[in-house]
Design a protein around this motif. Sequence first.
Motif, PDB file in Angstrom:
ATOM      1  N   GLY A   1       0.225   5.780  -1.291  1.00 22.55           N
ATOM      2  CA  GLY A   1      -0.610   6.979  -1.275  1.00 22.55           C
ATOM      3  C   GLY A   1      -1.106   7.363   0.097  1.00 22.55           C
ATOM      4  O   GLY A   1      -1.868   8.322   0.244  1.00 22.55           O
ATOM      5  N   ASN A   2      -0.693   6.607   1.107  1.00 20.59           N
ATOM      6  CA  ASN A   2      -1.081   6.871   2.492  1.00 20.59           C
ATOM      7  C   ASN A   2      -2.610   6.970   2.640  1.00 20.59           C
ATOM      8  O   ASN A   2      -3.130   7.885   3.274  1.00 20.59           O
ATOM      9  N   TYR A   3      -3.304   5.995   2.046  1.00 20.27           N
ATOM     10  CA  TYR A   3      -4.761   5.980   2.140  1.00 20.27           C
ATOM     11  C   TYR A   3      -5.189   5.532   3.523  1.00 20.27           C
ATOM     12  O   TYR A   3      -4.533   4.713   4.159  1.00 20.27           O
ATOM     13  N   ASP A   4      -6.315   6.079   3.993  1.00 17.32           N
ATOM     14  CA  ASP A   4      -6.867   5.763   5.306  1.00 17.32           C
ATOM     15  C   ASP A   4      -7.818   4.576   5.264  1.00 17.32           C
ATOM     16  O   ASP A   4      -8.078   3.950   6.289  1.00 17.32           O
ATOM     17  N   LEU A   5      -8.388   4.312   4.068  1.00 20.83           N
ATOM     18  CA  LEU A   5      -9.422   3.295   3.948  1.00 20.83           C
ATOM     19  C   LEU A   5      -9.459   2.773   2.515  1.00 20.83           C
ATOM     20  O   LEU A   5      -9.322   3.552   1.574  1.00 20.83           O
ATOM     21  N   ILE A   6      -9.656   1.468   2.391  1.00 14.70           N
ATOM     22  CA  ILE A   6      -9.920   0.851   1.095  1.00 14.70           C
ATOM     23  C   ILE A   6     -11.355   0.353   1.139  1.00 14.70           C
ATOM     24  O   ILE A   6     -11.754  -0.340   2.080  1.00 14.70           O
ATOM     25  N   VAL A   7     -12.153   0.741   0.148  1.00 12.48           N
ATOM     26  CA  VAL A   7     -13.536   0.279   0.047  1.00 12.48           C
ATOM     27  C   VAL A   7     -13.641  -0.507  -1.249  1.00 12.48           C
ATOM     28  O   VAL A   7     -13.384   0.037  -2.324  1.00 12.48           O
ATOM     29  N   MET A   8     -13.961  -1.789  -1.138  1.00  8.75           N
ATOM     30  CA  MET A   8     -14.009  -2.607  -2.346  1.00  8.75           C
ATOM     31  C   MET A   8     -15.142  -3.607  -2.290  1.00  8.75           C
ATOM     32  O   MET A   8     -15.629  -3.942  -1.213  1.00  8.75           O
TER      33      MET A   8
END
Length: 141
Positions: A102-109
């Motif tokens: 998905g070409n995400y810029d950031l993962i927040v978990m």
Amino acid sequence: MYQRILVPVDGSAHARHAVRSARWIAESAGQDVKVTLLHVNPTITLNEVAIDVDDIDQIQEKEGRKIVAKAQELFADTGIQCETVCRFGNPAKTICEIAKEGNYDLIVMGSRGLGLLKEMLIGSVSHDVIQGAHCPVLIVK
């Protein structure tokens, strides 16, 4: 800044904090931010053989939908584009794959807060995502 943010959720308190943090980041970044709330149902295995039981899959799917719907409520009063996704598989691997595809810029978990000894023995999803992600990962406690 960040245009696409992926937020894995599992219904835990740490995941709720991650959703709130992602909302704050998205609000700070401006109008064109897309947030995706992701719930990954782990594949059930028995002696390394995957069990494909429709009833269990349906129950897990229903529970996953409830989890992402509750998290999505935190975006209801914002103009932020927020979608939900539920998948089956290895949580860390699936999170990394979806982030890359998905070409995400950031993962927040969220962090589950495992102690060092437990983490060394059984590992953690957040640790595995940090190691395998193509983009920055923000871990929220």
